[in-house]
Scaffold this active site. Structure first.
Site, short mmCIF file in Angstrom:
data_model
loop_
_atom_site.label_atom_id
_atom_site.label_comp_id
_atom_site.label_asym_id
_atom_site.label_seq_id
_atom_site.Cartn_x
_atom_site.Cartn_y
_atom_site.Cartn_z
N LYS A 1 3.53 0.22 9.75
CA LYS A 1 1.98 0.66 9.73
C LYS A 1 2.07 2.02 8.93
CE LYS A 1 -2.31 0.63 9.63
NZ LYS A 1 -3.23 0.06 8.53
N GLY B 1 1.18 -9.92 3.01
CA GLY B 1 0.20 -9.28 3.93
C GLY B 1 -0.66 -10.34 4.47
N CYS C 1 -5.22 4.08 0.83
CA CYS C 1 -6.08 3.21 1.78
C CYS C 1 -7.60 3.28 1.66
CB CYS C 1 -5.81 4.00 3.28
SG CYS C 1 -7.04 3.35 4.66
O1 RRO Z 1 -5.65 0.70 7.78
C1 RRO Z 1 -6.39 0.36 6.76
O2 RRO Z 1 -7.71 -0.06 6.89
C2 RRO Z 1 -5.65 -0.27 5.43
C3 RRO Z 1 -4.68 0.78 5.01
BR1 RRO Z 1 -4.14 2.26 5.70
C4 RRO Z 1 -4.51 0.53 3.60
O3 RRO Z 1 -3.51 0.98 2.99
N1 RRO Z 1 -4.91 -0.92 2.97
C5 RRO Z 1 -5.60 -1.52 3.43
O4 RRO Z 1 -6.06 -2.65 3.16
N2 RRO Z 1 -6.21 -1.24 4.95
#
Ligand code: RRO
Length: 313
Positions: free
Chosen positions: A45, A273, A132
């Site tokens: 993560k 994902g 993100c």
């Molecule tokens: O943690 C998130 O909300 C998140 C991240 Br870091 C990301 O790079 N892509 C995403 O869809 N969610």
């Protein structure tokens, strides 16, 4: 016999598949499940300097009819030291290379995290997440191309070894050109991972007339089948523009068919994902079998034979 193996940034993977960062990879138990699964690799993560709880729930939901998912997780993670410790303990004689995703909330945080990993001198591969979409008040660096260039100018020489970046989806040919020009400036930037979720979608329930997720008035990143064609376009656009570098494809893979299309578009590896989140790590064996069957039917013995070979009219 069909060979699904690949190499990313010099590391061998027995097969092209692994998790998309963010799914099944926040805690050691999940990473262990990935190690024990049929995946070819694993990525952690995205880490910030400090531990984060992330956004309030509900913050991830699959959408009806298998079209995909929406999330606004808000970067929940254990803090970079947790993943650094994991990387220190990791058994590198294992067939699966370890990828570490970093997503500092500032360049200064990215520098501190990178320096800690460089000092530890481990054979894991760093991937810096520039995309993100879900931290309130923090725009994605991937959409500020000058800022991304400035960040890379600082980080690439610090990392020294081959590394990767996670990019958001782009929707304009001029942006593909501009981002590729930046990426091509950095020799040890070995690969780009395309795409992160399509940012700031909105899912609404018809009956209750209410947004499906709680953070940011319901706005969140879209993933799964509905983003497949955007993902394929980004993979192919960067495959064509980044000679000597690699592309990891992610977005919309639910079966061997979409994985085949990602490789045809130019992907050297394929991350999953939404489908992993919905099906669990047993999915990797199914998807390997489906890709193998497609390759057998078409007479391909290795992924190199069709990588990037999409035909145009
Ligand atoms: O943690 C998130 O909300 C998140 C991240 Br870091 C990301 O790079 N892509 C995403 O869809 N969610």
């Amino acid at each position: 016999m069909v060979d699904l193996s690949t190499t990313i940034a010099g590391a061998h993977l027995d097969n092209v598949f692994f998790n998309a960062s963010g799914v099944w990879c926040q805690h050691e138990e999940e990473l262990q499940a990935l190690l024990e699964s049929g995946s070819g690799s694993l990525i952690t993560k995205s880490a910030t300097y400090e531990h984060r709880e992330g956004n309030p729930s509900p913050r991830y939901l699959p959408l009806p009819s298998g079209i995909g998912s929406i999330n606004s997780m808000g970067l929940p993670n254990e803090g970079y030291e947790y993943y650094l410790n994991y990387a220190r303990k990791f058994d590198y004689t294992h067939a699966k290379p370890l990828f570490i995703s970093l997503s500092g909330l500032s360049l200064a945080d990215n520098v501190k995290m990178v320096e800690a990993f460089v000092q530890a001198n481990l054979p894991c591969i760093l991937e810096v997440n520039f995309s993100c979409p879900n931290v309130p008040g923090k725009p994605q660096l991937g959409y500020d191309i000058d800022a991304m260039d400035a960040a890379l100018a600082t980080l690439a020489p610090l990392i020294k070894k081959p590394f990767g970046i996670k990019l958001p989806p782009y929707f304009d040919i001029a942006h593909f050109d501009q981002v590729a020009a930046v990426v091509n400036k950095y020799d040890n930037l070995a690969y780009v991972t395309c795409i992160n979720s399509v940012g700031n979608g909105l899912a609404i329930d018809l009956d209750t007339e209410t947004a499906l997720i709680k953070p940011k008035d319901g706005f969140g990143g879209l993933g799964g089948l509905m983003v497949l064609n955007t993902a394929l376009a980004n993979v192919n656009a960067f495959y064509r523009r980044l000679p000597g570098k690699q592309v990891i494809g992610v977005g919309g893979v639910v079966s061997g068919k979409e994985a085949f299309l990602h490789i045809l578009a130019g992907a050297s590896a394929v991350q999953i994902g939404t489908q992993l989140k919905e099906e669990g790590p047993a999915m990797f064996d199914r998807i390997k079998k489906e890709l193998t069957e497609i390759m057998e039917k078409k007479g391909y013995k290795s992924v190199e034979e069709f990588r990037g070979k999409v035909k145009t009219l």
